[in-house]
Design a protein around this motif. Structure first.
Motif, PDB file in Angstrom:
ATOM      1  N   UNK A  52     -15.532  -4.432   5.707  1.00 45.42           N
ATOM      2  CA  UNK A  52     -14.298  -4.880   5.054  1.00 45.42           C
ATOM      3  C   UNK A  52     -13.059  -4.454   5.856  1.00 45.42           C
ATOM      4  N   UNK A  53     -13.158  -4.600   7.157  1.00 45.14           N
ATOM      5  CA  UNK A  53     -12.115  -4.089   8.045  1.00 45.14           C
ATOM      6  C   UNK A  53     -10.748  -4.689   7.762  1.00 45.14           C
ATOM      7  N   UNK A  54     -10.678  -5.996   7.623  1.00 48.28           N
ATOM      8  CA  UNK A  54      -9.373  -6.646   7.430  1.00 48.28           C
ATOM      9  C   UNK A  54      -8.737  -6.243   6.091  1.00 48.28           C
ATOM     10  N   UNK A  55      -9.564  -6.032   5.078  1.00 49.33           N
ATOM     11  CA  UNK A  55      -9.021  -5.575   3.792  1.00 49.33           C
ATOM     12  C   UNK A  55      -8.359  -4.209   3.956  1.00 49.33           C
ATOM     13  N   UNK A  56      -8.989  -3.345   4.750  1.00 53.27           N
ATOM     14  CA  UNK A  56      -8.409  -2.027   4.984  1.00 53.27           C
ATOM     15  C   UNK A  56      -7.097  -2.134   5.763  1.00 53.27           C
ATOM     16  N   UNK A  57      -7.074  -2.981   6.774  1.00 54.78           N
ATOM     17  CA  UNK A  57      -5.851  -3.138   7.568  1.00 54.78           C
ATOM     18  C   UNK A  57      -4.713  -3.700   6.717  1.00 54.78           C
ATOM     19  N   UNK A  58      -5.047  -4.671   5.871  1.00 56.96           N
ATOM     20  CA  UNK A  58      -4.031  -5.252   4.996  1.00 56.96           C
ATOM     21  C   UNK A  58      -3.531  -4.219   3.993  1.00 56.96           C
ATOM     22  N   UNK A  59      -4.448  -3.387   3.486  1.00 53.10           N
ATOM     23  CA  UNK A  59      -4.013  -2.363   2.534  1.00 53.10           C
ATOM     24  C   UNK A  59      -3.132  -1.314   3.198  1.00 53.10           C
ATOM     25  N   UNK A  60      -3.400  -1.013   4.456  1.00 53.17           N
ATOM     26  CA  UNK A  60      -2.550  -0.066   5.182  1.00 53.17           C
ATOM     27  C   UNK A  60      -1.111  -0.562   5.223  1.00 53.17           C
ATOM     28  N   UNK A  61      -0.937  -1.839   5.557  1.00 49.74           N
ATOM     29  CA  UNK A  61       0.406  -2.414   5.606  1.00 49.74           C
ATOM     30  C   UNK A  61       1.044  -2.426   4.225  1.00 49.74           C
ATOM     31  N   UNK A  62       0.248  -2.764   3.193  1.00 46.58           N
ATOM     32  CA  UNK A  62       0.774  -2.800   1.830  1.00 46.58           C
ATOM     33  C   UNK A  62       1.169  -1.401   1.357  1.00 46.58           C
ATOM     34  N   UNK A  63       0.356  -0.401   1.682  1.00 49.71           N
ATOM     35  CA  UNK A  63       0.681   0.974   1.298  1.00 49.71           C
ATOM     36  C   UNK A  63       1.995   1.418   1.920  1.00 49.71           C
ATOM     37  N   UNK A  64       2.185   1.060   3.194  1.00 55.54           N
ATOM     38  CA  UNK A  64       3.425   1.425   3.876  1.00 55.54           C
ATOM     39  C   UNK A  64       4.628   0.791   3.185  1.00 55.54           C
ATOM     40  N   UNK A  65       4.504  -0.476   2.824  1.00 55.22           N
ATOM     41  CA  UNK A  65       5.614  -1.150   2.148  1.00 55.22           C
ATOM     42  C   UNK A  65       5.929  -0.480   0.816  1.00 55.22           C
ATOM     43  N   UNK A  66       4.907   0.002   0.118  1.00 52.15           N
ATOM     44  CA  UNK A  66       5.119   0.655  -1.177  1.00 52.15           C
ATOM     45  C   UNK A  66       5.909   1.946  -1.055  1.00 52.15           C
ATOM     46  N   UNK A  67       5.827   2.607   0.116  1.00 54.25           N
ATOM     47  CA  UNK A  67       6.617   3.830   0.290  1.00 54.25           C
ATOM     48  C   UNK A  67       7.825   3.571   1.196  1.00 54.25           C
ATOM     49  N   UNK A  68       8.237   2.292   1.232  1.00 56.31           N
ATOM     50  CA  UNK A  68       9.459   1.882   1.935  1.00 56.31           C
ATOM     51  C   UNK A  68       9.371   2.146   3.431  1.00 56.31           C
ATOM     52  N   UNK A  69       8.232   1.765   4.012  1.00 56.96           N
ATOM     53  CA  UNK A  69       8.005   1.982   5.439  1.00 56.96           C
ATOM     54  C   UNK A  69       7.390   0.707   6.014  1.00 56.96           C
ATOM     55  N   UNK A  70       7.891   0.261   7.141  1.00 57.95           N
ATOM     56  CA  UNK A  70       7.382  -0.946   7.781  1.00 57.95           C
ATOM     57  C   UNK A  70       6.587  -0.570   9.034  1.00 57.95           C
ATOM     58  N   UNK A  71       5.309  -0.913   9.046  1.00 57.09           N
ATOM     59  CA  UNK A  71       4.472  -0.651  10.224  1.00 57.09           C
ATOM     60  C   UNK A  71       4.685  -1.789  11.221  1.00 57.09           C
ATOM     61  N   UNK A  72       5.062  -1.493  12.460  1.00 56.08           N
ATOM     62  CA  UNK A  72       5.382  -2.557  13.429  1.00 56.08           C
ATOM     63  C   UNK A  72       4.168  -3.142  14.141  1.00 56.08           C
ATOM     64  N   UNK A  73       3.059  -3.306  13.425  1.00 55.08           N
ATOM     65  CA  UNK A  73       1.874  -3.971  13.961  1.00 55.08           C
ATOM     66  C   UNK A  73       1.300  -4.868  12.876  1.00 55.08           C
ATOM     67  N   UNK A  74       0.698  -5.966  13.279  1.00 49.24           N
ATOM     68  CA  UNK A  74       0.102  -6.919  12.347  1.00 49.24           C
ATOM     69  C   UNK A  74      -1.346  -6.535  12.056  1.00 49.24           C
ATOM     70  N   UNK A  75      -1.918  -7.191  11.062  1.00 50.05           N
ATOM     71  CA  UNK A  75      -3.335  -6.981  10.754  1.00 50.05           C
ATOM     72  C   UNK A  75      -4.193  -7.276  11.976  1.00 50.05           C
ATOM     73  N   UNK A  76      -3.916  -8.379  12.664  1.00 47.83           N
ATOM     74  CA  UNK A  76      -4.710  -8.733  13.846  1.00 47.83           C
ATOM     75  C   UNK A  76      -4.608  -7.663  14.928  1.00 47.83           C
ATOM     76  N   UNK A  77      -3.419  -7.143  15.129  1.00 47.88           N
ATOM     77  CA  UNK A  77      -3.236  -6.106  16.152  1.00 47.88           C
ATOM     78  C   UNK A  77      -3.947  -4.808  15.760  1.00 47.88           C
ATOM     79  N   UNK A  78      -3.909  -4.476  14.490  1.00 47.47           N
ATOM     80  CA  UNK A  78      -4.609  -3.277  14.019  1.00 47.47           C
ATOM     81  C   UNK A  78      -6.120  -3.457  14.154  1.00 47.47           C
ATOM     82  N   UNK A  79      -6.592  -4.650  13.831  1.00 51.42           N
ATOM     83  CA  UNK A  79      -8.020  -4.933  13.976  1.00 51.42           C
ATOM     84  C   UNK A  79      -8.479  -4.745  15.424  1.00 51.42           C
TER      85      UNK A  79
END
Length: 289
Positions: A52-79
């Motif tokens: 479930x790799x992509x689900x984890x990557x997407x959740x990482x980005x969503x978690x960051x947004x929830x704490x008002x933080x923008x990760x400067x990499x996309x799901x594809x780049x993280x994968x």
């Protein structure tokens, strides 16, 4: 791989580059170290594929947004980075840990808008999270700390700060000879273990706490889907502490825990029964498919 986590051979991906393991460092005034402005994921790879790799990557980005933080990499780049790390370390079965944080910069206080956001990914070999509990059943303490109310913290984020009380609870449990601790939520309902969701069995049906103030784990969702596919009734609901006595079986779910049977919670005992064993074995088959 042996030794402390700061003193190993290998490579860690940091901000777009593979660096030597021992050189993967941050400054002492990193904002995350002082104010917990960090999110992370825990993932397992089986036979070269991260479950479930992509689900984890997407959740990482969503978690960051929830704490008002923008990760400067996309799901594809993280994968791509995750698999690059595994290849660089010669791993096919591994635990994978992406972590994003606010670093050091112009701000050093509660506010950190001007500080850069970093991302790192490490991977290593890691066996059973609870040791021989996979066969014997884990022994859990009952934590004194409770999961906070939704109005007090972004509970749906896998954020570092939310794990402080989990660490304290697990330390207290280990001091009593337990593997982990079960936590109640702010209302007194059964919630989860310190790093895993929890399931109970009674009369052939499964009961699991409603995740309305704690993380709805990806493994939890996977196991619920597996149960429903087998036409096993699943009740997602609030569970009172006094109900523990009536349950026959219990197990934990999580990326690290996978599906781990529970034999005891406080003074309550559970059978490592056929449904628990079946789900543990079925999950192992699924992730290696």
């Amino acid at each position: 791989m042996a030794g402390g986590y700061d003193d190993r051979d290998g490579k860690i991906w940091m901000d777009g580059k593979l660096v030597d393991w021992r050189s993967a460092n941050v400054h002492i005034l990193t904002h995350a170290m002082h104010y917990a402005s960090s999110v992370f994921e825990g993932e397992r790879a089986y036979n070269g594929t991260i479950f479930e790799s992509r689900k984890h990557s997407a959740r990482l980005l969503a978690s960051a947004e929830m704490i008002d933080m923008q990760i400067p990499w996309t799901v594809d780049e993280i994968e791509a980075a995750k698999y690059e790390v595994m290849q660089a370390n010669g791993l096919t079965d591994a635990y994978v840990r992406p972590v994003a944080w606010r670093g050091s910069g112009e701000d050093m206080g509660v506010s950190s808008k001007r500080n850069p956001v970093h991302l790192a990914i490490a991977a290593w070999s890691w066996g059973n999270y609870y040791g021989d509990a996979k066969t014997k059943g884990a022994k859990l303490d009952i934590a004194k700390w409770r999961r906070p109310a939704p109005e007090t913290a972004p509970f749906a984020a896998k954020a570092a700060g939310l794990y402080m009380i989990a660490t304290m609870s697990k330390h207290a449990a280990e001091a009593k000879g337990c593997s982990d601790a079960m936590m109640f939520d702010y209302r007194g309902y059964v919630a989860e273990a310190t790093g895993a969701n929890i399931f109970f069995v009674k009369d052939g049906e499964v009961h699991t706490p409603k995740p309305d103030c704690f993380l709805n784990g990806i493994t939890r969702q996977t196991v619920i889907g597996m149960l429903l596919e087998r036409q096993i009734t699943v009740h997602e609901r609030h569970i009172m502490p006094e109900e523990l006595e009536s349950f026959e079986q219990c197990w934990l779910t999580g990326t690290a825990a996978e599906v781990t049977p529970v034999g005891q919670i406080g003074d309550y005992n559970f059978e490592v029964g056929s449904l628990t064993r079946h789900m543990s074995e079925a999950y192992e088959t699924l992730v290696r498919a």
